[in-house]
Scaffold this motif. Sequence first.
Motif, mmCIF file in Angstrom:
data_model
loop_
_atom_site.group_PDB
_atom_site.id
_atom_site.type_symbol
_atom_site.label_atom_id
_atom_site.label_comp_id
_atom_site.label_asym_id
_atom_site.label_seq_id
_atom_site.Cartn_x
_atom_site.Cartn_y
_atom_site.Cartn_z
ATOM 1 N N VAL A 54 0.830 -1.210 0.000
ATOM 2 C CA VAL A 54 0.000 0.000 0.000
ATOM 3 C C VAL A 54 0.865 1.262 0.000
ATOM 4 N N VAL A 55 1.806 1.316 0.921
ATOM 5 C CA VAL A 55 2.652 2.517 1.035
ATOM 6 C C VAL A 55 3.508 2.732 -0.221
ATOM 7 N N PRO A 56 4.227 1.694 -0.719
ATOM 8 C CA PRO A 56 4.997 1.901 -1.955
ATOM 9 C C PRO A 56 4.139 2.360 -3.129
ATOM 10 N N PHE A 57 2.942 1.780 -3.257
ATOM 11 C CA PHE A 57 2.049 2.171 -4.352
ATOM 12 C C PHE A 57 1.671 3.639 -4.238
ATOM 13 N N CYS A 58 1.275 4.055 -3.041
ATOM 14 C CA CYS A 58 0.862 5.450 -2.841
ATOM 15 C C CYS A 58 2.021 6.416 -3.058
ATOM 16 N N VAL A 59 3.205 6.040 -2.593
ATOM 17 C CA VAL A 59 4.384 6.902 -2.760
ATOM 18 C C VAL A 59 4.718 7.076 -4.236
ATOM 19 N N MET A 101 2.721 6.701 -6.765
ATOM 20 C CA MET A 101 1.660 7.441 -7.441
ATOM 21 C C MET A 101 1.762 8.942 -7.139
ATOM 22 N N LEU A 102 2.080 9.290 -5.897
ATOM 23 C CA LEU A 102 2.198 10.696 -5.542
ATOM 24 C C LEU A 102 3.418 11.341 -6.186
ATOM 25 N N LEU A 103 4.532 10.607 -6.220
ATOM 26 C CA LEU A 103 5.753 11.161 -6.796
ATOM 27 C C LEU A 103 5.646 11.327 -8.303
ATOM 28 N N SER A 104 5.052 10.331 -8.951
ATOM 29 C CA SER A 104 4.942 10.383 -10.415
ATOM 30 C C SER A 104 3.692 11.119 -10.876
ATOM 31 N N ASP A 105 2.672 11.174 -9.997
ATOM 32 C CA ASP A 105 1.358 11.742 -10.325
ATOM 33 C C ASP A 105 0.739 11.032 -11.519
ATOM 34 N N ARG A 106 1.060 9.749 -11.633
ATOM 35 C CA ARG A 106 0.535 8.940 -12.738
ATOM 36 C C ARG A 106 0.147 7.564 -12.209
ATOM 37 N N LYS A 120 0.048 11.842 -19.483
ATOM 38 C CA LYS A 120 -0.395 13.008 -18.713
ATOM 39 C C LYS A 120 -0.511 12.679 -17.224
ATOM 40 N N ALA A 121 -0.202 13.664 -16.396
ATOM 41 C CA ALA A 121 -0.393 13.524 -14.950
ATOM 42 C C ALA A 121 -1.885 13.507 -14.648
ATOM 43 N N ILE A 122 -2.256 12.791 -13.586
ATOM 44 C CA ILE A 122 -3.678 12.712 -13.257
ATOM 45 C C ILE A 122 -4.124 13.881 -12.376
ATOM 46 N N GLY A 123 -3.172 14.625 -11.828
ATOM 47 C CA GLY A 123 -3.524 15.780 -11.008
ATOM 48 C C GLY A 123 -3.917 15.426 -9.595
ATOM 49 N N LEU A 124 -3.405 14.309 -9.087
ATOM 50 C CA LEU A 124 -3.773 13.870 -7.744
ATOM 51 C C LEU A 124 -3.311 14.853 -6.681
#
Length: 233
Positions: free
Chosen positions: A139-144, A146-151, A216-220
């Motif tokens: 969970v944590v690696p996935f979220c990290v 996703m947040l760093l890449s915004d993709r 494209k970035a998802i804009g999270l």
Amino acid sequence: MFDIFIKLWWQYLLLALCCYVFCNFNFAIAFSKLFKKSDVRDYGSGNAGTTNMFRVYGLRMGALTFLCDMLKGVVCCLLAKLIFGWSTPEATTAGYIAGLFAVLGHVFPMYHRFRGGKGVATSVGILFSLQPIFALCLVVPFCVIMLLSDRMSVASLLVSIFIVAWSWIIWILECDFGIIYNSIDLFCCLLTTVSYAVVIFAHRYNIARIFTGKEKAIGLRKALRGKSDKIIK
């Protein structure tokens, strides 16, 4: 577990068919029509999945779609295990078969001309049902990522590849060294590999855009700060 599959092949075939048909239901399409009076496939990337729901309608609609698509995988796998005895080898095989056909039903729904989502949320539900501790660790690696890449595509692809590689590593360790982690066998490894191969295949256009720098970035990060760029307000 190949011998178990041969012995119960028709029950597993019926299970696979039920899971495929059940997961043909697409929450992105249903929610966009029900709550927004439009079709998510007409906007953004045109994909009927979580990421496009987020891009088009915002964080809440994206999160709701992700949760419901994830529950499709959970329901299929847990019911399969329950029907086949829960903790028996037959139930373990049933869980992995249910997971594979849940992903196939979501990605290639016959109700929608075989054009569905990309299977990420459904595969998350499957992983939590079959290997909950392993899923929690991701969970944590996935979220990290996703947040760093915004993709979402980058995080989904990297984690999918890791899950397949880890499954085979565990199987090799159990076979060659007798180290027991979660008692995954060759048949389950194959089913896991095919499941995530489907997810990766569904991202084939994303992969091309990633390598050409056009994804494209998802804009999270903006959405979390309350500055969403959603297409439809």
